[in-house]
Write an enzyme that holds these catalytic residues in place. Structure first.
Site, PDB file in Angstrom:
ATOM      1  N   CYS A   1       0.848  -1.192   0.000  1.00 19.60           N
ATOM      2  CA  CYS A   1       0.000   0.000   0.000  1.00 19.60           C
ATOM      3  C   CYS A   1       0.882   1.239   0.000  1.00 19.60           C
ATOM      4  O   CYS A   1       1.472   1.589   1.005  1.00 19.60           O
ATOM      5  CB  CYS A   1      -0.902   0.004   1.233  1.00 19.60           C
ATOM      6  SG  CYS A   1      -2.125  -1.307   1.210  1.00 19.60           S
TER       7      CYS A   1
ATOM      8  N   GLN B   1     -10.106 -10.078 -11.731  1.00 17.63           N
ATOM      9  CA  GLN B   1     -10.008  -8.788 -11.036  1.00 17.63           C
ATOM     10  C   GLN B   1      -9.948  -9.017  -9.528  1.00 17.63           C
ATOM     11  O   GLN B   1     -10.653  -9.889  -9.014  1.00 17.63           O
ATOM     12  CB  GLN B   1     -11.207  -7.909 -11.384  1.00 17.63           C
ATOM     13  CG  GLN B   1     -11.183  -7.362 -12.803  1.00 17.63           C
ATOM     14  CD  GLN B   1     -10.201  -6.213 -12.986  1.00 17.63           C
ATOM     15  OE1 GLN B   1      -9.466  -5.833 -12.080  1.00 17.63           O
ATOM     16  NE2 GLN B   1     -10.169  -5.657 -14.184  1.00 17.63           N
TER      17      GLN B   1
ATOM     18  N   TYR C   1      -8.581  -9.306 -25.187  1.00 13.24           N
ATOM     19  CA  TYR C   1      -7.915  -9.467 -23.880  1.00 13.24           C
ATOM     20  C   TYR C   1      -8.955  -9.966 -22.868  1.00 13.24           C
ATOM     21  O   TYR C   1      -9.160  -9.354 -21.813  1.00 13.24           O
ATOM     22  CB  TYR C   1      -7.288  -8.154 -23.391  1.00 13.24           C
ATOM     23  CG  TYR C   1      -6.463  -7.418 -24.414  1.00 13.24           C
ATOM     24  CD1 TYR C   1      -5.093  -7.638 -24.502  1.00 13.24           C
ATOM     25  CD2 TYR C   1      -7.047  -6.518 -25.305  1.00 13.24           C
ATOM     26  CE1 TYR C   1      -4.323  -6.966 -25.449  1.00 13.24           C
ATOM     27  CE2 TYR C   1      -6.292  -5.853 -26.252  1.00 13.24           C
ATOM     28  CZ  TYR C   1      -4.933  -6.085 -26.319  1.00 13.24           C
ATOM     29  OH  TYR C   1      -4.192  -5.409 -27.249  1.00 13.24           O
TER      30      TYR C   1
ATOM     31  N   GLU D   1      -7.873 -14.029 -26.327  1.00 16.88           N
ATOM     32  CA  GLU D   1      -6.979 -14.002 -25.162  1.00 16.88           C
ATOM     33  C   GLU D   1      -5.736 -14.832 -25.481  1.00 16.88           C
ATOM     34  O   GLU D   1      -5.803 -15.864 -26.137  1.00 16.88           O
ATOM     35  CB  GLU D   1      -7.751 -14.569 -23.957  1.00 16.88           C
ATOM     36  CG  GLU D   1      -6.954 -15.099 -22.799  1.00 16.88           C
ATOM     37  CD  GLU D   1      -6.147 -14.045 -22.054  1.00 16.88           C
ATOM     38  OE1 GLU D   1      -6.657 -12.945 -21.794  1.00 16.88           O
ATOM     39  OE2 GLU D   1      -4.971 -14.338 -21.754  1.00 16.88           O
TER      40      GLU D   1
ATOM     41  N   ASP E   1      -9.601  -4.736 -23.022  1.00 20.13           N
ATOM     42  CA  ASP E   1      -9.205  -4.630 -21.603  1.00 20.13           C
ATOM     43  C   ASP E   1      -7.757  -5.116 -21.484  1.00 20.13           C
ATOM     44  O   ASP E   1      -7.490  -6.160 -20.903  1.00 20.13           O
ATOM     45  CB  ASP E   1     -10.157  -5.480 -20.752  1.00 20.13           C
ATOM     46  CG  ASP E   1      -9.862  -5.384 -19.264  1.00 20.13           C
ATOM     47  OD1 ASP E   1      -9.038  -4.539 -18.864  1.00 20.13           O
ATOM     48  OD2 ASP E   1     -10.452  -6.161 -18.496  1.00 20.13           O
TER      49      ASP E   1
ATOM     50  N   CYS F   1      -6.253  -0.378 -17.185  1.00 21.41           N
ATOM     51  CA  CYS F   1      -5.701  -0.316 -15.821  1.00 21.41           C
ATOM     52  C   CYS F   1      -4.506   0.629 -15.769  1.00 21.41           C
ATOM     53  O   CYS F   1      -3.813   0.688 -14.759  1.00 21.41           O
ATOM     54  CB  CYS F   1      -5.335  -1.709 -15.328  1.00 21.41           C
ATOM     55  SG  CYS F   1      -4.230  -2.579 -16.430  1.00 21.41           S
TER      56      CYS F   1
HETATM   57  N1  SAH Z   1     -10.993  -8.821 -19.415  1.00 26.53           N
HETATM   58  C1  SAH Z   1     -10.464  -9.742 -18.439  1.00 26.53           C
HETATM   59  C2  SAH Z   1      -8.958  -9.793 -18.385  1.00 26.53           C
HETATM   60  C3  SAH Z   1      -8.219  -8.493 -18.405  1.00 26.53           C
HETATM   61  S1  SAH Z   1      -6.496  -8.595 -17.976  1.00 26.53           S
HETATM   62  C4  SAH Z   1     -11.048  -9.457 -17.067  1.00 26.53           C
HETATM   63  O1  SAH Z   1     -11.631  -8.407 -16.837  1.00 26.53           O
HETATM   64  O2  SAH Z   1     -10.950 -10.316 -16.204  1.00 26.53           O
HETATM   65  C5  SAH Z   1      -5.697  -8.602 -19.506  1.00 26.53           C
HETATM   66  C6  SAH Z   1      -5.684  -9.943 -20.183  1.00 26.53           C
HETATM   67  O3  SAH Z   1      -5.013  -9.770 -21.427  1.00 26.53           O
HETATM   68  C7  SAH Z   1      -4.937 -11.041 -19.443  1.00 26.53           C
HETATM   69  O4  SAH Z   1      -5.783 -12.160 -19.322  1.00 26.53           O
HETATM   70  C8  SAH Z   1      -3.735 -11.357 -20.360  1.00 26.53           C
HETATM   71  O5  SAH Z   1      -3.373 -12.719 -20.351  1.00 26.53           O
HETATM   72  C9  SAH Z   1      -4.264 -10.945 -21.707  1.00 26.53           C
HETATM   73  N2  SAH Z   1      -3.273 -10.556 -22.733  1.00 26.53           N
HETATM   74  C10 SAH Z   1      -2.075  -9.983 -22.560  1.00 26.53           C
HETATM   75  N3  SAH Z   1      -1.520  -9.672 -23.741  1.00 26.53           N
HETATM   76  C11 SAH Z   1      -2.392 -10.058 -24.701  1.00 26.53           C
HETATM   77  C12 SAH Z   1      -2.395  -9.985 -26.138  1.00 26.53           C
HETATM   78  N4  SAH Z   1      -1.382  -9.458 -26.804  1.00 26.53           N
HETATM   79  N5  SAH Z   1      -3.471 -10.459 -26.791  1.00 26.53           N
HETATM   80  C13 SAH Z   1      -4.522 -10.991 -26.123  1.00 26.53           C
HETATM   81  N6  SAH Z   1      -4.566 -11.094 -24.774  1.00 26.53           N
HETATM   82  C14 SAH Z   1      -3.524 -10.625 -24.066  1.00 26.53           C
END
Ligand code: SAH
Length: 496
Positions: free
Chosen positions: A87, A311, A340, A361, A424, A451
């Site tokens: 933190c 998350q 993603y 993904e 995402d 993020c």
């Molecule tokens: N939308 C999901 C995950 C978001 S985190 C949620 O809300 O739970 C980002 C995700 O992107 C991770 O699962 C990671 O493995 C994936 N990732 C990272 N680089 C990537 C790429 N180049 N293409 C596709 N997915 C990717």
């Protein structure tokens, strides 16, 4: 960079802190424009700072004395907040934390995104804090009393295990920028059941003489403990990261763990014998129960494995996905691509309101989970593809892809062309190839869940400079209280 003419190492300087840096350090400017980054100082403090590194235009300093504390300074509830690297801003009042995060997003949209200040004032919505609730379709801010901050909100923690100077096995968290373990079994932002589980693991290590991993010698067995707790289901997963392929006395380990916490539904091992900062190994196996636990978001159930992204703040995740759903503006007729997609969390959340959803993904196990999750929820209009977003999307668009999830792809008919694309990405943001293909595909709406506001601002700039899209809204969401991180949901819409 050469050092400053006026300031040098070991100088003690009085300074007013006016801002906060990316890692939570206080920032102050001296009258001659020299900038000091002062560790553990809070905006509004007047402090005495001891320079530990002096560069030409800026220096790094340690806080030696608080001359006048900021009115936003609080005493953290956690007794190790000062030493633990988890933190960074636990010493700042929650209302101020929220303000700082919202302001950081504002500044980045202007400075990195190149958007006009007046436009940013229009599109940037108030940050959604932990205590805020939806009333009549809008998130209403509930003020957090001075001195309080959100607690017990994380569903996941990764505790390193090591040995202290006296040779005792310890568990805790790394202090900032180091691999020195600050011993603690009770993290105030984590689940309160973690403490008992960690004590059971220390007991197991003591009874069966299990050595903790020593990073310098690369010897010893137990490296990390990952604990995940389902917020809605209460199911708990414990995963031991080990420098080897197995642990002795598995039955006794499971008994000790279950005695400490009967809600444990999964105990796993993840072998990691590499000399690396990466915590988890690249595989895992269950030694008790399943290799996953189940949790829910917005009425959708998810199987979560040790390696899947999920998350960490379930209360805020519900709000984040709700905002993403609202931004997507679904009527039931839309084709949605969710890039993603992880274990399909957003995809399945949207599938209930869309015609078809296609999730992309990079991690194969996550896609496996996503498919299982679709089945678990009886959702049959969500389809998942393993691959990089920046490869899958152009391949699909250029007709170089013949099947998605076993379905024949007929690009020519435009059947799978998206009305809405949701992205995402991880902190580094989207790859340019992915953004450029999105521009070519020209969906009506793009929902960008981010993020990292700096890479969000950079990517929004690229999308808007095409002239094809405008940003309608950016809503920050506080998923990571007590840290400087901030999540955002942004809606872009295609210009008529
Ligand atoms: N939308 C999901 C995950 C978001 S985190 C949620 O809300 O739970 C980002 C995700 O992107 C991770 O699962 C990671 O493995 C994936 N990732 C990272 N680089 C990537 C790429 N180049 N293409 C596709 N997915 C990717």
């Amino acid at each position: 960079m050469s050092s400053s003419k006026y300031y040098k190492k070991n100088d003690e300087i009085e300074i007013e802190i006016t801002d906060i840096g990316t890692n939570g350090e206080g920032i102050g400017h001296l009258t001659d424009g020299y900038t000091l980054f002062v560790q553990k100082a809070v905006p509004g403090d007047i402090v005495l700072a001891h320079i530990i590194k002096a560069q030409k235009n800026y220096g790094i300093a340690r806080l030696t004395k608080i001359i006048k504390p900021s009115e936003n300074r609080i005493k953290p509830i956690c007794p190790v907040a000062d030493k633990c690297g988890g933190c960074q801003i636990a010493n700042i009042d929650y209302e101020k934390q929220l303000w700082l995060k919202e302001n950081k997003v504002r500044e980045l949209l202007i400075r990195v995104g190149g958007f006009d200040k007046s436009l940013v004032d229009n599109i940037l919505h108030p940050i959604v804090g932990y205590f805020d609730e939806k009333e009549n379709g809008k998130y209403i801010h509930h003020i957090c009393e001075y001195g309080n901050t959100p607690q017990r909100f994380r569903n996941k923690a990764q505790y390193p295990i090591g040995v202290d100077k006296e040779g005792n096995t310890i568990v805790g968290f790394y202090s900032a920028h180091s691999h020195r373990i600050v011993p603690t079994t009770d993290c105030y932002i984590g689940a309160d059941s973690d403490a008992g589980i960690l004590k059971a693991i220390l007991e197991y290590m003591s009874i069966y003489h299990i050595p903790a991993y020593d990073e310098t010698e690369q010897k010893g067995l137990l490296r990390h403990v990952l604990i995940r707790t389902g917020y809605f289901t209460g199911e708990i997963q414990v995963c031991l990261v080990i420098n080897g392929s197995d642990v002795p006395e598995k039955k006794a380990l499971a008994e000790l763990l279950l005695k400490s916490e009967p809600r444990i539904k999964s105990i796993c091992l993840s072998p990691n014998t590499a000399n690396t900062n990466v915590i988890m190994g690249d595989s895992y196996k269950a030694i008790y129960g399943n290799d996953y636990i189940v949790d829910e978001i917005g009425g959708v159930s998810f199987r979560i494995s040790p390696l899947s992204f999920f998350q960490v703040n379930p209360v805020q995740t519900g709000k984040l996905y709700d905002l993403a759903l609202e931004a997507a503006g679904l009527t039931g007729k839309e084709i949605v691509w969710d890039l993603y997609c992880g274990i399909g969390t957003i995809s399945l959340f949207l599938a209930k309101k869309a015609k078809e959803v296609y999730g992309v993904e990079i991690v194969p196990q996550a896609i496996q989970n996503a498919k299982e999750n679709a089945e678990l929820n009886g959702i049959n209009n969500a389809h998942f593809v393993v691959g990089k977003a920046e490869e899958v999307l152009p391949n699909f668009y250029n007709g170089r892809m013949d099947a998605i999830d076993g379905m024949k792809v007929d690009v020519g008919s435009g059947v799978l062309s998206p009305d809405v694309i949701v992205v995402d990405p991880p902190r580094k943001g989207c790859d340019e190839a992915c953004l450029n293909t999105m521009l070519q595909m020209a969906p009506k709406r793009i929902v960008y869940v981010s993020c990292d506001p700096a890479t969000l601002a950079r990517d929004l700039k690229l999308l808007c400079e095409s002239g094809k899209y405008s940003v309608c809204s950016v809503t920050p969401v506080d998923m990571f209280s007590n840290s400087t991180h901030v999540e955002n949901v942004c809606l872009l819409s295609r210009k008529p």
